[in-house]
Scaffold this active site. Sequence first.
Site, PDB file in Angstrom:
ATOM      1  N   ILE A 574     -48.801 -32.245  10.597  1.00 54.23           N
ATOM      2  CA  ILE A 574     -47.480 -32.653  11.088  1.00 54.23           C
ATOM      3  C   ILE A 574     -47.245 -32.225  12.532  1.00 54.23           C
ATOM      4  O   ILE A 574     -46.180 -32.455  13.095  1.00 54.23           O
ATOM      5  CB  ILE A 574     -46.354 -32.083  10.189  1.00 54.23           C
ATOM      6  CG1 ILE A 574     -46.441 -30.551  10.131  1.00 54.23           C
ATOM      7  CG2 ILE A 574     -46.418 -32.689   8.802  1.00 54.23           C
ATOM      8  CD1 ILE A 574     -45.313 -29.900   9.341  1.00 54.23           C
ATOM      9  N   GLY A 580     -52.852 -23.622  17.131  1.00 54.41           N
ATOM     10  CA  GLY A 580     -53.641 -24.492  16.263  1.00 54.41           C
ATOM     11  C   GLY A 580     -52.770 -25.552  15.626  1.00 54.41           C
ATOM     12  O   GLY A 580     -51.652 -25.819  16.059  1.00 54.41           O
ATOM     13  N   ASP A 693     -34.752 -19.020  23.594  1.00 57.08           N
ATOM     14  CA  ASP A 693     -35.188 -20.414  23.643  1.00 57.08           C
ATOM     15  C   ASP A 693     -34.419 -21.235  22.617  1.00 57.08           C
ATOM     16  O   ASP A 693     -34.977 -22.081  21.919  1.00 57.08           O
ATOM     17  CB  ASP A 693     -36.686 -20.511  23.376  1.00 57.08           C
ATOM     18  CG  ASP A 693     -37.246 -21.883  23.769  1.00 57.08           C
ATOM     19  OD1 ASP A 693     -38.331 -22.231  23.265  1.00 57.08           O
ATOM     20  OD2 ASP A 693     -36.597 -22.598  24.558  1.00 57.08           O
TER      21      ASP A 693
END
EC number: 2.7.10.1
Length: 931
Positions: A574, A580, A693
């Site tokens: 997804i 990774g 963030d």
Amino acid sequence: MRAWVQFCLIYIFSGHSHLTLPCSVVLWRCSLSCCMPPFILNGSQLYTYSVCNVGEHEQDNWLRTTFIQRRPSASRVFVELQFIVRDCNSFDGSSLTCKETFNLFSSESDADIGTSFRKGQFKKVATIAPDEITSRNELRINTETRVVESLSRKGFYLAFQDIGACMALLSVRVYYKTCPATVKSLAAFPETVAGGGVNQALREVAGACVENAVSEEPPRIYCTVDGEWVVPVGQCQCMPGYEAVNDTCRDCQPGFFKAFVSNDACELCPVNTKLLSSGALLCPCAEDFYRAPDDPTTGPCSGLPSAPRELVATTTQLAAGKLQLSWSPPEDTGGRSDISYSVECRRCEGTACQPCGEKVRLEPASTGLMDTRVAVSELEPHLNYTFTVEAHSGVSLFASQGLPRSNRHVGSMCYLIFQSPPFLQLYQDDNLDVTTYTVLILEKSSVQISDLSPGTAYLFRVQALSPEGSPGGSSIEDEFETLTEVDGNERIKEKRTILGFWSEIIITDVSFLLFRRRNSHSRQGPEDTYFSSSEQLKPLKTYVDPHTYEDPNMAILKFASEIHPSHVTKQKVIGAGEFGEVYRGILKAPGRKEGAVAIKTLKPGYSEKQRQDFLSEASIMGQFSHQNIIRLEGVVTKFKHAMIVTEYMENGALDKYLKDRDGEMPSFQLVGMMYGIAAGMKYLSDMSYVHRDLAARNILVNNNLECKVSDFGLSRVLEDDPEGTYTTSGGKIPIRWTAPEAIAYRKFTSASDVWSFGIVMWEVMAFGERPYWDMSNCEVMKAINEAFRLPAPMDCPSAVYQLMLQCWLQDRSKRPRFPDIVSLLDKLLRSPESLKAIADFDPRVSIRLPSTSGSDGSPFRSVAEWLESIKMSQYSENFTCAGVVTMDQVLQMKNVDIKNIGVRLPGHLKRIAYSILGLKDQTSTLSVFAV
């Protein structure tokens, strides 16, 4: 504009043997052919590069292009790939080594190295993950585009690495973008390769003004990496005698003129001027018409005024030797309002006449009269007087032969018999050996003198007149002195004196007292206190920074539970993270209910530091337990392939979820999503934790539309100092979401997270719109420092937008805290009527485009261009099929017309309708001002 290159591919088996295969790549046809066996798709043969060694361990297969020459100015190229990846679950008994991704690499060179190949020369560009995986029975072709940046040498190679997938590469297309040749603000700019040099997002391009245009500074513009022109500087303007028409400067038509350098339209020559041929700078005055020295050279010309009318002499009843002259204004003023008058007096004895001179007084003056009357005094008996009144205007001096006779009105009269009231002489002593006096003819035995100067001595003497008008006896001189002003505004005295024959004096004093209020209340000092109480200044710190552990593995063991890899089943890729691939999968552990999870994996070949950094996020998440914070299920650390397992959020990232449902969700539901995010942030702030963030892309949404804060890669703990700040040593900052103090000083607090939360609120109400639209980071920072704030999104409740503005206060100590935000949002949800008042919305700002013009400010040239500018290009065919092919037809559309052509989604319907509303509003005002 895009440019393509043509190249061949070299296939390398397992990174060991080199084999050059004859092949031909026609990239602009989006096809790739070579000598590999073809397969059939929809009746057509497809030649591919394919590999499918899923049963073998440690796969490392490479495919490299031939040398691709780079245009010197093209430092950024795009690589479009078409490929097929087979589902690993479709292989019976396949090992866990099967992959569903491959990697893209690049290598620069100044010369073609032929078939020579070393993996160390290449650097990774991206991991390519398919959106759709091919199963046994259905073939699914994926198309992905990646960017290769910072190219600086003469050419480059691309390479594709397979580490255990079953895949086929169908085509590769490499291209770069250009900003097309254009004319903006009457400046011509050449076609330019998009983007700047190495590590630069913009390329500055110099332009030249079109013919008959000039500019104060050389025009220039910037070409973005996406092939768009932005930020034009140095606007060109048409020279005098020319006007802007489309992208040219056209000379003024006959009867029109333009006097100055500007982009204004030529003006019609004013009245009483000569109509010249084309290209006129000015329109000169017609014969017998003039302009005054102070008149603008672009204004109308004026004629001379006609004569004053109805000159009348009136004698007074109160004093002999006086009369008043009055007259009516001229019938024709010549088109001017600055009419003045002069009066000439001549005395005649018999047939001889001469100027009256100073013997006759004219009050208020004999020239420059603005009123139509004048008082005449000191006329002598037995003489004839002739008075001439002349009308003047600002253009009178320009008459070639002076004022004509028609500007004068002449009348004569005889000497009048005076009466004899007393008169008063007033002397002023100003201590400068200068004495002035005024004579007042009195009709009574008293007079009131006003407007006397302060601090001045006055001498008064009263004298009577005989019946014949000759002076009689006088009184003695009386001296009076007016008071001096004290302290300017504190005490003022005015002296009013009534004088009679016996010098009766009345004095009135008026005093004023100015009170000054002194505010003894001491103001709060400039200390920057975000929290309001001493307890809040030092919040209870329950979070432990995993980086403080001497052995990071101890933090993982303490805060995260270990999962055996056999309990985790990966189903579908997804996404790809920093470390990774990310999978959707199933977790089925003993004692737990089977459920869907998200699995973050660590790419092969990692270092120990990368492994620790990868697992540190789990050490952070493992300390949080809140329904609005993403939940950590566990980690896999004791086996070769490390993994982080979290709860699975079915609806993915919030920004994408909202974009797909633009306008379909009511405000109440959106505010509920904000409440969940705020609750999660309150939990983090209570733990003395700063996210750094916070953005809609880092908020995940589940099937119940619960929003949960995720992505703690940039997060840091608050320090113990009173300000609770964390100073970074570098790294990237998400400018559009970051508070100004955090951008300027790299100091982050819960207050800076509140600013970011305000931006998230805006994203939610704007259904995932990009904050500050297409503005660059530099433009965003400049705008924020100049007090610009994002406008209210369409249909945003006023109470919600006011909370956004509070979150964006420049002074961080004045921003609300997360407990305050949670409380306010809770009240709004408990009182849905409070969401009915809608904040003002301006579609020309919120859609980020001039409502009747394209990006260069010129009118939209087509319906397709307009739809593209408001991100509604998917409806181009609907408009065409409905016969709406011009912008004039668009302006005539109503909401029912928009529905009838097939626009059904409420959000899309509103966006198009509001844009048309802005188009109409702008069209009606274009003749008045430029937007």
